[in-house]
Design an enzyme around this catalytic site. Sequence first.
Site, PDB file in Angstrom:
ATOM      1  N   SER A  46       0.441  -1.764  -0.114  1.00  0.00           N
ATOM      2  CA  SER A  46       0.093   0.344  -0.166  1.00  0.00           C
ATOM      3  C   SER A  46       1.363   0.988  -0.246  1.00  0.00           C
ATOM      4  O   SER A  46       0.756   2.350  -0.236  1.00  0.00           O
ATOM      5  CB  SER A  46      -0.834  -0.114   1.281  1.00  0.00           C
ATOM      6  OG  SER A  46      -0.238  -0.108   2.696  1.00  0.00           O
ATOM      7  N   TYR A  71      -3.526  -1.287  -3.482  1.00  0.00           N
ATOM      8  CA  TYR A  71      -4.338  -2.555  -3.412  1.00  0.00           C
ATOM      9  C   TYR A  71      -4.963  -2.523  -4.812  1.00  0.00           C
ATOM     10  O   TYR A  71      -6.013  -2.980  -5.232  1.00  0.00           O
ATOM     11  CB  TYR A  71      -5.272  -2.633  -2.224  1.00  0.00           C
ATOM     12  CG  TYR A  71      -3.927  -2.901  -1.315  1.00  0.00           C
ATOM     13  CD1 TYR A  71      -2.250  -3.008  -1.439  1.00  0.00           C
ATOM     14  CD2 TYR A  71      -4.462  -2.249   0.026  1.00  0.00           C
ATOM     15  CE1 TYR A  71      -1.875  -3.339  -0.739  1.00  0.00           C
ATOM     16  CE2 TYR A  71      -2.954  -2.944   1.178  1.00  0.00           C
ATOM     17  CZ  TYR A  71      -2.410  -3.066   0.990  1.00  0.00           C
ATOM     18  OH  TYR A  71      -1.979  -3.406   1.778  1.00  0.00           O
ATOM     19  N   HIS A  92      -9.372  -5.320   6.801  1.00  0.00           N
ATOM     20  CA  HIS A  92      -9.351  -6.629   6.519  1.00  0.00           C
ATOM     21  C   HIS A  92     -11.479  -6.043   5.566  1.00  0.00           C
ATOM     22  O   HIS A  92     -11.212  -6.464   4.620  1.00  0.00           O
ATOM     23  CB  HIS A  92     -10.251  -8.226   7.711  1.00  0.00           C
ATOM     24  CG  HIS A  92      -8.491  -9.175   7.592  1.00  0.00           C
ATOM     25  ND1 HIS A  92      -8.444  -9.099   8.735  1.00  0.00           N
ATOM     26  CD2 HIS A  92      -6.920  -8.766   7.440  1.00  0.00           C
ATOM     27  CE1 HIS A  92      -7.153 -10.542   8.386  1.00  0.00           C
ATOM     28  NE2 HIS A  92      -6.397  -9.096   7.917  1.00  0.00           N
ATOM     29  N   LYS A 110      -6.592 -14.366   9.047  1.00  0.00           N
ATOM     30  CA  LYS A 110      -8.008 -14.913  10.519  1.00  0.00           C
ATOM     31  C   LYS A 110      -6.770 -13.595  11.039  1.00  0.00           C
ATOM     32  O   LYS A 110      -5.986 -12.950  11.225  1.00  0.00           O
ATOM     33  CB  LYS A 110      -7.170 -16.207  11.085  1.00  0.00           C
ATOM     34  CG  LYS A 110      -6.730 -16.346  11.205  1.00  0.00           C
ATOM     35  CD  LYS A 110      -5.329 -15.190  12.763  1.00  0.00           C
ATOM     36  CE  LYS A 110      -4.156 -16.362  12.731  1.00  0.00           C
ATOM     37  NZ  LYS A 110      -3.203 -15.027  13.730  1.00  0.00           N
ATOM     38  N   ARG A 182       1.500  -3.591  16.211  1.00  0.00           N
ATOM     39  CA  ARG A 182       0.385  -3.642  15.402  1.00  0.00           C
ATOM     40  C   ARG A 182      -0.260  -4.443  16.056  1.00  0.00           C
ATOM     41  O   ARG A 182      -1.632  -4.026  16.844  1.00  0.00           O
ATOM     42  CB  ARG A 182       0.557  -4.371  14.341  1.00  0.00           C
ATOM     43  CG  ARG A 182       1.175  -5.863  14.476  1.00  0.00           C
ATOM     44  CD  ARG A 182       0.844  -6.715  13.485  1.00  0.00           C
ATOM     45  NE  ARG A 182       1.055  -7.816  13.194  1.00  0.00           N
ATOM     46  CZ  ARG A 182       0.883  -8.676  13.794  1.00  0.00           C
ATOM     47  NH1 ARG A 182      -0.438  -9.316  14.900  1.00  0.00           N
ATOM     48  NH2 ARG A 182       1.136 -10.264  13.878  1.00  0.00           N
ATOM     49  N   ASP A 195      -5.427 -11.395  18.147  1.00  0.00           N
ATOM     50  CA  ASP A 195      -4.084 -12.236  16.516  1.00  0.00           C
ATOM     51  C   ASP A 195      -3.933 -13.767  17.123  1.00  0.00           C
ATOM     52  O   ASP A 195      -3.663 -14.506  16.590  1.00  0.00           O
ATOM     53  CB  ASP A 195      -3.554 -11.126  17.041  1.00  0.00           C
ATOM     54  CG  ASP A 195      -1.416 -11.179  16.382  1.00  0.00           C
ATOM     55  OD1 ASP A 195      -1.015 -12.050  16.961  1.00  0.00           O
ATOM     56  OD2 ASP A 195      -2.001 -11.020  14.972  1.00  0.00           O
TER      57      ASP A 195
END
Length: 386
Positions: A46, A71, A92, A110, A182, A195
């Site tokens: 990106s 993207y 997502h 996921k 993150r 996560d």
Amino acid sequence: MAPHNIRWGIMATGKIANVFVKDLLINPNLRGVSDISHSVVAVSSSSSKDRAEKFISSVGISTHCTAYGSYNDLVADANVDVIYVATPHSHHFQNVMLALEAGKHVLCEKAFTVNAAQTKILCETAKKKNLFLMEAVWTRYLPISIQVRELIKSGEIGEVLRVIADTSFGDPVEEAWGTDHRMVKMDLAGGCLLDLGIYSLTWVFQALYHTLPRNQRKPPSAVAAHMTLYHLTGADEATTMLLSFPTSTPSNSAHPGQSQGVAMTHLRVSTDPDQKNTAGPAVRIQGTKGEIQLYGHSFRPGSYRIIYNEEGKEVKEVQCPIPANGHGMFFEADEVARCLCDKKLESESMPWEESIVVMEAMDEVRRQGGLIYPEKIESTVYPLQV
């Protein structure tokens, strides 16, 4: 007959994308696969085309692969069959919608999205557009997971009444993660639940939900959770979940009633402190005739033991190494390829309905823990700049 080749486009160039692509590049024959093959034909960052080019070089993609700096350009590439979305959870929903609207099949890392409402819209959109969509819960496709599910369904340890699963890494959070990583950043839907906790929930759902025939599966009848929030950012650093299911497996005829799952995750203590399995199994699946213990990280266990109640019945120990020095992500990629060959819209091992049920459970866990992400991240509006 030549194997059916699937052409992948990779969205994002972070650590998980690196691991996935390296697995894709391993010869499928080395894991006994001859019906399908994979090629990576496009990669997008990106931030810049240069970053995508460096990624292509660093992972060793030798065939022609196009680098993109956006993207939008990636999903417009006619040579791409399926997009692997490897961006943070926070992005997502927007990223998958972008790919679906462009007519691309999608494998999305996921946790699928930030909340169940977003997941439902993605599934509805994929169905409407007749496109394949799957949450990349790669653990479900490992041979060890398939073996364990079959053992449960065959009644090897009787009715499974309780599952205990832990996915925790002991780190000095302030020093290791700070406020911008993150893992703890609210703007990126950070915290251990989405996560890491997803893996603990994966084992609970694999054993207590997925092993039932599809028409007998029932979502948790109760969810209780305790959550500790990280004092510097507000993301969760520790979450423990107790889920009650209205049925047990493989049959609830002998002991009608509920089964229970305990799913744990933590950023300050570790499931396996010395990395030698000294602390015992990461997952225990307990039935009326014995239990299955899984050793190694819950997301990629390397072995399991079956311990029986019956006197004189010996403990079984089974090693399940990943072939070809792979990480194990190629198994989920193989599933995607076969689903595309068979023109399926979803995988039977990770169906849309189950992804939604798991996300709904995590929604309730976050509600009880008071974990609310920024409005833009929780939004179901598309398109929206996040």
